[in-house]
Design an enzyme around this catalytic site. Structure first.
Site, short mmCIF file in Angstrom:
data_model
loop_
_atom_site.label_atom_id
_atom_site.label_comp_id
_atom_site.label_asym_id
_atom_site.label_seq_id
_atom_site.Cartn_x
_atom_site.Cartn_y
_atom_site.Cartn_z
N PRO A 9 117.79 59.55 26.27
CA PRO A 9 116.79 58.81 27.03
C PRO A 9 116.38 59.46 28.35
CG PRO A 9 118.92 57.69 27.08
CD PRO A 9 119.01 58.79 26.06
N ASN A 10 115.11 59.31 28.63
CA ASN A 10 114.46 59.76 29.87
C ASN A 10 114.29 61.27 29.97
OD1 ASN A 10 114.19 57.09 31.04
ND2 ASN A 10 116.41 57.12 31.22
N ARG A 17 110.70 63.94 36.49
CA ARG A 17 111.79 63.02 36.76
C ARG A 17 112.79 63.64 37.75
NH1 ARG A 17 116.93 62.07 32.76
NH2 ARG A 17 117.86 60.41 33.99
N TYR A 22 116.97 67.44 38.36
CA TYR A 22 116.82 67.98 37.00
C TYR A 22 115.89 69.19 36.92
CZ TYR A 22 119.14 63.62 35.85
OH TYR A 22 120.05 62.60 35.79
N ASN A 73 122.52 66.16 24.44
CA ASN A 73 122.49 65.62 25.80
C ASN A 73 122.22 64.12 25.66
OD1 ASN A 73 122.07 64.75 28.38
ND2 ASN A 73 120.76 66.47 28.98
N ALA A 76 121.96 58.91 29.87
CA ALA A 76 122.84 57.88 30.42
C ALA A 76 123.74 57.24 29.36
CB ALA A 76 122.01 56.81 31.12
N HIS A 79 127.63 57.67 29.32
CA HIS A 79 128.61 56.96 30.12
C HIS A 79 129.05 55.63 29.52
CE1 HIS A 79 127.29 60.10 32.73
NE2 HIS A 79 126.05 59.61 32.79
N GLU A 97 128.53 68.53 23.89
CA GLU A 97 127.82 67.69 24.86
C GLU A 97 127.34 68.55 26.02
OE1 GLU A 97 129.71 63.90 26.10
OE2 GLU A 97 129.26 64.55 28.14
N HIS A 99 124.85 68.73 29.75
CA HIS A 99 124.13 68.05 30.83
C HIS A 99 123.48 69.07 31.74
CE1 HIS A 99 125.91 64.26 29.72
NE2 HIS A 99 127.05 64.92 29.57
N ARG A 106 128.26 63.74 41.01
CA ARG A 106 127.23 62.74 41.32
C ARG A 106 127.87 61.36 41.50
NH1 ARG A 106 122.47 63.27 37.22
NH2 ARG A 106 121.53 61.90 38.80
C1 DQA Z 1 122.13 63.90 32.27
C2 DQA Z 1 123.11 63.20 33.21
C3 DQA Z 1 123.14 61.71 32.97
O1 DQA Z 1 124.05 61.07 33.87
C4 DQA Z 1 121.77 61.11 33.18
O2 DQA Z 1 121.78 59.73 32.89
C5 DQA Z 1 120.72 61.81 32.39
C6 DQA Z 1 120.74 63.27 32.34
C7 DQA Z 1 121.96 65.40 32.58
O3 DQA Z 1 121.46 66.13 31.73
O4 DQA Z 1 122.31 65.84 33.68
O5 DQA Z 1 119.80 61.20 31.85
O6 DQA Z 1 122.62 63.79 30.94
#
Ligand code: DQA
Length: 154
Positions: A9-10, A17, A22, A73, A76, A79, A97, A99, A106
């Site tokens: 997501p996102n 963003r 990022y 990836n 969120a 978590h 995994e 990120h 963070r």
């Molecule tokens: C993320 C880290 C996550 O905590 C966050 O919610 C993301 C991006 C990263 O790629 O750094 O959406 O996965």
């Protein structure tokens, strides 16, 4: 060898963003960067992005039958999604995994991944390079050659 890269997501909003966290690369440019890196290593790569937990789970299930490894990836969902964790644990191929940001430096809630314990490795904080490092780890675990003359152990 075939790799599947799944963005959660996102991550469709990459580029605009929170660029201080990022970066300014869009998702399309990130995928292009990964694709050319992979092509140079004789690796086929497919991409998938979704903002929906169930869609990510369906793609993980499908990926198990069609890919040698998955770079994930989970955004969120990292978590708190026990459902994605169970999906990763249920499929028989290596999942790495990744990120973009360093989740350990963070907010406190980001430091914990409920998915990492069932992944083969976690790579965090190397920006777009996290995906390439994830691909290298995936090739290593899937038993492929890195095309540098080194045959990796299974
Ligand atoms: C993320 C880290 C996550 O905590 C966050 O919610 C993301 C991006 C990263 O790629 O750094 O959406 O996965």
């Amino acid at each position: 060898m075939k790799a599947l890269v799944i963005h959660g997501p996102n991550l469709n909003l990459l580029g605009s963003r929170e660029p201080h966290i990022y970066g300014t690369l869009t998702l399309d440019s990130l995928n292009e960067q990964i694709r050319s890196w992979a092509l140079a290593r004789h690796l086929q790569v497919t991409f998938f992005q979704s903002n929906h937990e169930g869609a990510l789970i369906d793609r993980l299930h499908e990926g198990a039958g069609t890919s040698d490894f998955i770079v994930l990836n989970p955004g969120a969902f990292t978590h708190y999604s026990y459902a994605i964790r169970d999906a990763v644990a249920s499929i028989g191929i290596p999942v790495i995994e990744v990120h973009l940001s360093n989740i350990h430096s963070r907010e406190e809630f980001r430091a914990r991944s409920v998915i990492a314990p069932v992944c083969r490795a976690q790579i965090s904080g190397a920006g777009s390079m996290s995906y390439m490092l994830g691909m290298m780890a995936g090739m290593h675990f899937a038993g492929g050659a890195l095309h540098d003359g080194t045959e990796k152990e299974k």
